[in-house]
Design a protein around this motif. Structure first.
Motif, PDB file in Angstrom:
ATOM      1  N   LEU A   1      49.499  36.817  -4.513  1.00 33.95           N
ATOM      2  CA  LEU A   1      48.405  36.710  -5.446  1.00 33.95           C
ATOM      3  C   LEU A   1      47.124  37.717  -4.960  1.00 33.95           C
ATOM      4  CD1 LEU A   1      48.505  33.007  -6.465  1.00 33.95           C
ATOM      5  CD2 LEU A   1      49.746  35.008  -7.347  1.00 33.95           C
ATOM      6  N   VAL A   2      46.379  38.405  -5.940  1.00 37.22           N
ATOM      7  CA  VAL A   2      45.288  39.294  -5.611  1.00 37.22           C
ATOM      8  C   VAL A   2      44.364  39.134  -6.549  1.00 37.22           C
ATOM      9  CG1 VAL A   2      44.812  41.891  -4.775  1.00 37.22           C
ATOM     10  CG2 VAL A   2      46.993  40.703  -4.104  1.00 37.22           C
ATOM     11  N   THR A   3      42.923  39.358  -6.081  1.00 32.20           N
ATOM     12  CA  THR A   3      41.876  39.569  -7.179  1.00 32.20           C
ATOM     13  C   THR A   3      41.414  40.924  -6.631  1.00 32.20           C
ATOM     14  OG1 THR A   3      40.212  38.422  -5.858  1.00 32.20           O
ATOM     15  CG2 THR A   3      41.479  37.330  -7.670  1.00 32.20           C
ATOM     16  N   ILE A   4      41.002  41.725  -7.665  1.00 29.00           N
ATOM     17  CA  ILE A   4      40.463  42.963  -7.726  1.00 29.00           C
ATOM     18  C   ILE A   4      39.065  43.284  -8.516  1.00 29.00           C
ATOM     19  CG2 ILE A   4      41.348  45.523  -7.834  1.00 29.00           C
ATOM     20  CD1 ILE A   4      44.163  44.106  -8.627  1.00 29.00           C
ATOM     21  N   ASN A   5      38.192  44.026  -7.830  1.00 26.47           N
ATOM     22  CA  ASN A   5      36.942  44.248  -8.580  1.00 26.47           C
ATOM     23  C   ASN A   5      37.320  45.403  -9.561  1.00 26.47           C
ATOM     24  OD1 ASN A   5      36.562  46.427  -6.684  1.00 26.47           O
ATOM     25  ND2 ASN A   5      34.991  45.295  -5.743  1.00 26.47           N
ATOM     26  N   ALA A   6      36.229  45.830 -10.145  1.00 23.93           N
ATOM     27  CA  ALA A   6      36.249  46.986 -11.114  1.00 23.93           C
ATOM     28  C   ALA A   6      36.491  48.165 -10.303  1.00 23.93           C
ATOM     29  CB  ALA A   6      34.982  46.973 -11.917  1.00 23.93           C
TER      30      ALA A   6
ATOM     31  N   THR B   1      39.359  41.562  -3.513  1.00 26.81           N
ATOM     32  CA  THR B   1      38.037  40.627  -3.151  1.00 26.81           C
ATOM     33  C   THR B   1      38.823  39.168  -2.651  1.00 26.81           C
ATOM     34  OG1 THR B   1      38.329  39.877  -5.575  1.00 26.81           O
ATOM     35  CG2 THR B   1      36.618  41.586  -4.848  1.00 26.81           C
ATOM     36  N   ASP B   2      40.119  39.065  -2.906  1.00 26.19           N
ATOM     37  CA  ASP B   2      40.532  37.859  -2.365  1.00 26.19           C
ATOM     38  C   ASP B   2      42.002  38.035  -2.414  1.00 26.19           C
ATOM     39  OD1 ASP B   2      40.938  35.342  -1.312  1.00 26.19           O
ATOM     40  OD2 ASP B   2      40.438  34.152  -2.903  1.00 26.19           O
ATOM     41  N   VAL B   3      43.009  37.196  -1.419  1.00 26.54           N
ATOM     42  CA  VAL B   3      44.159  37.241  -1.206  1.00 26.54           C
ATOM     43  C   VAL B   3      44.765  35.971  -0.867  1.00 26.54           C
ATOM     44  CG1 VAL B   3      44.536  39.773  -0.850  1.00 26.54           C
ATOM     45  CG2 VAL B   3      44.420  38.262   0.987  1.00 26.54           C
ATOM     46  N   ASN B   4      46.278  35.736  -1.109  1.00 28.27           N
ATOM     47  CA  ASN B   4      46.591  34.345  -0.425  1.00 28.27           C
ATOM     48  C   ASN B   4      47.647  34.893   0.592  1.00 28.27           C
ATOM     49  OD1 ASN B   4      48.787  35.596  -1.752  1.00 28.27           O
ATOM     50  ND2 ASN B   4      49.709  33.757  -2.968  1.00 28.27           N
ATOM     51  N   GLU B   5      48.206  33.842   1.268  1.00 24.77           N
ATOM     52  CA  GLU B   5      48.852  34.306   2.632  1.00 24.77           C
ATOM     53  C   GLU B   5      50.067  34.933   2.444  1.00 24.77           C
ATOM     54  OE1 GLU B   5      50.011  34.537   6.542  1.00 24.77           O
ATOM     55  OE2 GLU B   5      47.954  33.850   5.574  1.00 24.77           O
ATOM     56  N   ALA B   6      50.805  34.920   0.998  1.00 29.82           N
ATOM     57  CA  ALA B   6      51.969  35.549   0.802  1.00 29.82           C
ATOM     58  C   ALA B   6      51.626  37.078   0.636  1.00 29.82           C
ATOM     59  CB  ALA B   6      52.448  34.927  -0.522  1.00 29.82           C
ATOM     60  N   THR B   7      50.349  37.260   0.204  1.00 25.85           N
ATOM     61  CA  THR B   7      50.103  38.755   0.028  1.00 25.85           C
ATOM     62  C   THR B   7      49.939  39.500   1.502  1.00 25.85           C
ATOM     63  OG1 THR B   7      48.690  38.257  -1.679  1.00 25.85           O
ATOM     64  CG2 THR B   7      48.536  40.596  -0.454  1.00 25.85           C
TER      65      THR B   7
ATOM     66  N   VAL C   1      40.238  41.588 -11.738  1.00 28.09           N
ATOM     67  CA  VAL C   1      41.364  41.348 -12.132  1.00 28.09           C
ATOM     68  C   VAL C   1      42.275  40.562 -11.263  1.00 28.09           C
ATOM     69  CG1 VAL C   1      43.631  42.451 -12.250  1.00 28.09           C
ATOM     70  CG2 VAL C   1      41.702  43.594 -13.341  1.00 28.09           C
ATOM     71  N   PHE C   2      42.846  39.475 -11.906  1.00 39.17           N
ATOM     72  CA  PHE C   2      43.919  38.627 -10.967  1.00 39.17           C
ATOM     73  C   PHE C   2      45.232  39.077 -11.302  1.00 39.17           C
ATOM     74  CE2 PHE C   2      46.594  35.046 -10.884  1.00 39.17           C
ATOM     75  CZ  PHE C   2      46.244  34.511  -9.757  1.00 39.17           C
ATOM     76  N   ALA C   3      45.975  39.496 -10.276  1.00 34.46           N
ATOM     77  CA  ALA C   3      47.308  39.921 -10.055  1.00 34.46           C
ATOM     78  C   ALA C   3      48.441  39.224  -9.466  1.00 34.46           C
ATOM     79  CB  ALA C   3      47.374  41.395  -9.964  1.00 34.46           C
ATOM     80  N   ALA C   4      49.579  38.775 -10.032  1.00 27.72           N
ATOM     81  CA  ALA C   4      50.592  38.001  -9.276  1.00 27.72           C
ATOM     82  C   ALA C   4      51.665  39.026  -9.280  1.00 27.72           C
ATOM     83  CB  ALA C   4      50.563  36.863 -10.174  1.00 27.72           C
TER      84      ALA C   4
END
Length: 567
Positions: free
Chosen positions: A408-413, A418-424, A497-500
């Protein structure tokens, strides 16, 4: 000989000292002004709030505190004051001496002279900038959480301790064929072909804290069955008390032919309550008898001034605070040092309780002798609740994100992570701290294709099953399908953006193997057909030779002489 009553001037002096003590010890900025908006009074809290000393601002227009470009609403307020109207809890913005703009709550009251004529206005201002920031952060967290939930392709459900559904996402509605409103409040177990097994599952979560890959079968309203793996854990309030169960189900109906997919969990966030501003001013003597009581105290505690003046102030405290000596210690500190502060549970007239932040100031007479205390109190129950819920929500959101087996990842414009989880971190081989701030596209075999994907999300709001390949630092490649959506701030502006990502490497491998096997079978079939054709050809040739031999034998017999008669 009877003592003479105090001289009027002495009483007036004590009264003036009391009033000055009340005004100066207030945590709120108290400002006096004429009906033309000229500042006439300025307490120490006003100096702390706005940065101006009294000698700098008294005699100047209150418009000095209005930020540039903001309409000056003071004329309207003063016009209402001229009619004798009181303005309560008016939220607006003000500018400090250093240019910083703050949000304040104003209560403005008319000032009367000895004949009752309105000669000016008194404004009590409270800086609510932090409170507004907490409210905005709470609303943003709520929107962010809902975006994460709805981005999931897996059904997500929350269940209370009685097994009733409290919230679902769109994927749950699609899988069950039941509207959101009809699902809410229904029994979670009724969605499955084996309700007792489903009930046993969520009871196991309540008992053990979680379940993993719990197999169930969902029956759609149209009769279609879907085999799922159910993963669930308990979510808790700010005090760690269980509130219910958060469940994620993964449809494995098709994947069981190829591979078993991993489960995904996303965050949930319940609503955050808004803070309210309340303040009270209570005066009491050295024997703890209440001697003064303002309107704020009336609102906070429910008592009128006539009901409490002369009574012991212990009626406002919990028995525990009184018996433990906490109240006495606070008063002793104020007596020794002039002021002290603390946070206590307070008791209202109806017996209910609230949390208050209290500032206690020693009150002296005209000769400087201590005669009592002045207590400034603020009801911070809702503010504390909002902060606890925000903290709980943040911790809860993080636990759900880390529980997901999918990256799981969050991405800015700008396309930065900007953030990730351990799986990433596992799939890329890069530590979380090194991932944050880097370009999202750099971790794929086709960076341009990855960049095109997240730009499409910003343009369209989402992407579904977008194929990419992640490159691990060790060289391993992972084929994934990305699902992503935008998330917004409280004003609706897109923040990122939130991406899975779903790992489909094994599925692709299995699909490729099936294709190869099919090609081998087709080659074998062609070879059999060629063999059959060759065999049939040989058999036909043998028949022709046999026929030809018989024909030759018949011809030979017809040419031999007739020897039947002898010589």
């Amino acid at each position: 000989m009877a003592a003479h009553p105090p001289r009027p001037r002495h009483r007036a002096s004590i009264s003036s000292k009391l009033l000055a003590s009340i005004v100066d010890s207030s945590d709120d900025a108290i400002i006096g002004k004429t009906l033309d908006g000229v500042i006439t009074a300025w307490n120490s809290s006003a100096e702390r709030m706005y940065g101006y000393r009294a000698e700098e601002i008294i005699g100047r227009s209150v418009s000095l505190l209005i930020p540039p470009g903001l309409p000056d609403e003071m004329d309207e307020i003063l016009n209402r004051i001229r009619t004798g109207e009181r303005v309560d809890h008016y939220e607006t913005r003000r500018r400090r001496k250093d240019g910083v703009t703050i949000t304040v709550s104003l209560t403005v009251s008319p000032i009367h002279d000895a004949r009752g004529k309105i000669v000016g206005a008194s404004a009590i201002a409270r800086d609510i900038t932090d409170r507004k920031r907490v409210q905005d952060q709470a609303r943003l967290a709520s929107r962010y959480a809902r975006g994460l939930i709805e981005a999931s392709r897996d059904p997500l459900v929350t269940i209370n301790a009685e097994g009733k559904i409290t919230d679902v996402n769109e994927a749950t509605i699609q899988m069950t064929g039941v509207a959101r409103a009809d699902l809410a409040g229904s029994d979670f177990s009724d969605c499955f072909t084996e309700p007792d097994l489903a009930r046993e599952g969520y009871l196991q979560v309540l008992g053990q804290g979680f379940v993993s890959d719990y197999p169930l079968t969902i029956r759609n309203a149209g009769g279609k069955l879907a085999e799922v793996l159910y993963n669930a854990s308990i979510y808790r309030d700010a005090d760690g008390q269980p509130l219910g169960v958060f469940a994620s189900v993964r449809d494995v109906t098709d994947s069981r032919r190829l591979l078993r997919e991993l489960s995904e969990t996303n965050s949930l966030l319940n609503s955050i309550l808004q803070s309210a501003t309340k303040y009270s001013i209570v005066g009491k003597d050295l024997k703890h008898r209440i001697v003064s009581w303002n309107e704020g105290a009336h609102r906070d505690y429910g008592y009128t001034a006539d009901e409490v003046i002369g009574r012991d102030s212990s009626i406002l405290h919990t028995p525990h605070d009184v018996e433990s000596g906490a109240v006495d210690r606070l008063l002793a500190a104020a007596y020794a040092h002039g002021t002290a502060e603390g946070t206590f549970e307070r008791v209202r007239k109806d017996g209910s309780r609230f949390t208050a932040s209290a500032v206690v100031t020693r009150r002296d007479d005209s000769l400087g002798h201590p005669i009592g205390f002045l207590l400034m109190g603020e009801d911070i129950s809702e503010k504390k609740l909002a902060e606890d819920q925000l903290r709980s929500a943040s911790e809860y959101a993080r636990s759900l994100i880390e529980a997901s087996r999918d990256p799981l990842v969050t991405i800015n414009a700008e396309g930065k992570i900007t953030d990730v989880n351990e799986a990433t971190s596992r799939v890329t081989g890069v530590a979380r701290g090194n991932l944050v701030g880097t370009d999202f596209s750099d971790y794929f075999t086709q960076p341009d294709l990855a960049r095109e994907g997240y730009l499409r999300v910003f343009a369209q709001g989402f992407v579904t099953d977008y194929p990419l390949t992640i490159r691990h630092t060790g060289g391993d490649l992972t084929e994934v399908l990305y699902n992503a959506s935008v998330y917004r701030d409280t004003a609706g502006r897109v923040l990122g953006v939130f991406a899975a990502a779903r790992d489909v490497t094994d599925w692709k491998r299995a699909e490729s193997e099936v294709t190869k096997q099919r090609a081998r079978e087709l080659d074998r079939l062609a070879e059999l057909e060629r063999f059959q054709q060759l065999t049939v050809g040989r058999e036909l040739r043998m028949i022709e030779l046999k026929n030809e031999i018989e024909h030759l034998r018949a011809a030979a017999r017809s040419t031999l002489p007739d020897t039947a008669g002898g010589t």
